[in-house]
Enzyme design. Structure first.
Site, PDB file in Angstrom:
ATOM      1  N   ASP A  12       0.951  -1.326  -0.046  1.00 42.16           N
ATOM      2  CA  ASP A  12      -0.117   0.067   0.029  1.00 42.16           C
ATOM      3  C   ASP A  12       0.857   1.232  -0.148  1.00 42.16           C
ATOM      4  O   ASP A  12       1.530   1.703   0.870  1.00 42.16           O
ATOM      5  CB  ASP A  12      -0.847  -0.166   1.183  1.00 42.16           C
ATOM      6  CG  ASP A  12      -1.731   1.291   1.232  1.00 42.16           C
ATOM      7  OD1 ASP A  12      -2.149   1.766   0.255  1.00 42.16           O
ATOM      8  OD2 ASP A  12      -1.805   1.771   2.455  1.00 42.16           O
ATOM      9  N   GLU A  72      -1.325  -1.551  -4.621  1.00 37.55           N
ATOM     10  CA  GLU A  72      -2.506  -0.769  -4.720  1.00 37.55           C
ATOM     11  C   GLU A  72      -2.299   0.512  -5.763  1.00 37.55           C
ATOM     12  O   GLU A  72      -1.302   1.202  -5.390  1.00 37.55           O
ATOM     13  CB  GLU A  72      -3.070  -0.169  -3.507  1.00 37.55           C
ATOM     14  CG  GLU A  72      -4.226   0.476  -3.387  1.00 37.55           C
ATOM     15  CD  GLU A  72      -4.893   0.792  -2.046  1.00 37.55           C
ATOM     16  OE1 GLU A  72      -5.026   2.154  -1.899  1.00 37.55           O
ATOM     17  OE2 GLU A  72      -5.070   0.071  -1.215  1.00 37.55           O
ATOM     18  N   ASP A 147      -2.355   0.741   7.267  1.00 42.61           N
ATOM     19  CA  ASP A 147      -1.627   1.017   6.256  1.00 42.61           C
ATOM     20  C   ASP A 147      -1.147  -0.626   5.983  1.00 42.61           C
ATOM     21  O   ASP A 147      -0.855  -1.058   4.802  1.00 42.61           O
ATOM     22  CB  ASP A 147      -0.614   1.761   6.169  1.00 42.61           C
ATOM     23  CG  ASP A 147      -0.839   3.119   6.436  1.00 42.61           C
ATOM     24  OD1 ASP A 147      -1.208   3.911   5.432  1.00 42.61           O
ATOM     25  OD2 ASP A 147      -1.273   3.502   7.391  1.00 42.61           O
TER      26      ASP A 147
END
EC number: 3.1.21.10
Length: 189
Positions: A12, A72, A147
């Site tokens: 992420d 992502e 996260d």
């Protein structure tokens, strides 16, 4: 013959906190190896942050030896400067994987949430809760920084996209959590 094994690294991207998760897959069974965050808030210089991202992602790759990376994609609702910085952070993480010949797949945030919870608009807390149940992660291993679970969610999404019954059969994608449970009763208790 032993079942096929692979390690999926999920990332992420972020310029303050970058989340990651490592998923060990044996056959069609995923297991959490590690998850965490790369803390970047103490670095005032953006270029130093980028170097730190490269160094830490490379270190994680060397430690866990992932076969694939799922990352992502940047969310487009932020301002232009934030998007530029986030894109650079993502690019540096991708460059670290490419430097080690690790294939990368990028997933939109909504696609990851849909894969994990059945709802593309799910909250970070809902994603974390579903991951905890699905992977049977003890409470003490859950981190307060979302996260980390977002990085893990990218890895689990990639696992679903490449290992699930629909990926093997070429059938339709799973539409929601209930559909997933019905198609995979052995995965949920």
């Amino acid at each position: 013959m032993s079942p096929k094994e692979r390690i999926i690294m999920g990332v992420d991207p972020g310029t303050i906190l970058m989340g990651y998760g490592m998923l060990h897959v044996v056959g069609n069974t995923p297991r959490l190896m590690a998850m965490g965050v790369i803390r970047l808030e103490k670095f005032d210089n953006h270029y130093i942050r980028l170097k730190r991202i490269f160094d830490r992602i490379t270190g994680l790759i060397d430690e866990f030896l992932p076969d694939e990376m799922a990352i992502e994609a940047p969310f487009f609702g932020k301002n232009v400067q934030s998007m530029l910085k986030l894109g650079r952070a993502q690019g540096v993480a991708m460059a670290a994987a490419l430097a080690r010949d690790i294939p990368i797949t990028e997933y939109a945030p909504m696609r990851i949430k849909q894969a994990i919870t059945g709802n593309g608009n799910a909250s970070k807390e809902q994603v974390a809760g579903m991951l905890q149940r699905y992977l049977r992660i003890p409470d003490e291993q859950m981190l307060p920084e979302m996260d980390a679970t977002d990085g893990l969610a990218a890895a689990v999404c990639h696992f679903f996209q490449t290992s699930g019954p629909m990926a093997r059969s070429g059938g339709s994608a799973v539409k929601n959590w209930k559909d997933f449970v019905n198609r995979n009763p052995d995965k949920v208790r």
